[in-house]
Motif scaffolding. Structure first.
Motif, PDB file in Angstrom:
ATOM      1  N   VAL A 244      -3.533  -5.516   6.970  1.00 10.21           N
ATOM      2  CA  VAL A 244      -2.656  -4.532   7.604  1.00 10.21           C
ATOM      3  C   VAL A 244      -1.234  -4.732   7.079  1.00 10.21           C
ATOM      4  O   VAL A 244      -0.716  -5.849   7.054  1.00 10.21           O
ATOM      5  CB  VAL A 244      -2.706  -4.667   9.144  1.00 10.21           C
TER       6      VAL A 244
ATOM      7  N   VAL B  76       2.324  -2.736  11.722  1.00  7.60           N
ATOM      8  CA  VAL B  76       1.844  -2.356  13.059  1.00  7.60           C
ATOM      9  C   VAL B  76       3.038  -1.765  13.790  1.00  7.60           C
ATOM     10  O   VAL B  76       4.128  -2.351  13.795  1.00  7.60           O
ATOM     11  CB  VAL B  76       1.290  -3.572  13.840  1.00  7.60           C
TER      12      VAL B  76
ATOM     13  N   ALA C 240      -1.704   1.160  13.110  1.00  5.76           N
ATOM     14  CA  ALA C 240      -1.854   0.168  12.047  1.00  5.76           C
ATOM     15  C   ALA C 240      -1.826   0.921  10.722  1.00  5.76           C
ATOM     16  O   ALA C 240      -2.549   1.906  10.550  1.00  5.76           O
ATOM     17  CB  ALA C 240      -3.169  -0.589  12.188  1.00  5.76           C
TER      18      ALA C 240
END
Length: 131
Positions: free
Chosen positions: A18, A21, A50
């Motif tokens: 990722v 966020v 995300a």
């Protein structure tokens, strides 16, 4: 980074790689990127996003906590629903009914915070569903 989203009922998601966020913090929205300092924040109802490789995944959360530690983000949410899990018609009904109930309550009424939270949760669900 790694992102894990958990509710009292289930593990909603566990993602690796990722890039960012974005979360609805109880003191305002915020973003987390790799190398972010460790911290804990309360969450409000809203979209949790995300971003991985330019692609976004979204969940409607309705409160809870988020912890960041060494590029590991853990979301302990009261509820969390992915876009495809959201019943849009039910969310619209909940939002409309809750908004009407709020009009009849004063802010000092003990039911006001509960109804307000329901409206915020329904609004978050509609936001994530794109409606």
């Amino acid at each position: 980074m790694e992102l894990e989203i958990v509710t009292p009922e289930r593990r909603v998601a566990k993602l690796s790689g990722v890039d960012e966020v974005r979360a609805p913090g109880s003191q305002g929205g915020f973003g987390i990127r790799p190398g972010h300092a460790s911290f804990i924040s309360g969450l409000d109802a809203g979209p949790l996003v995300a971003v991985s490789g330019g692609r976004e995944e979204r969940w409607a959360v309705s409160g809870g906590f988020l912890q960041v530690d060494h590029d590991h983000v853990i979301v302990l949410a009261d509820t969390a629903e992915a876009r495809e899990e959201i019943d849009v018609d039910a969310a619209r009904r909940e939002h409309a009914e809750g908004t009407e109930r709020l009009k009849t309550l004063g802010e000092s009424d003990p039911s006001f915070p509960i109804e307000s939270a329901r409206v915020r949760r329904a609004a978050a669900r509609l936001n994530v569903a794109g409606k």
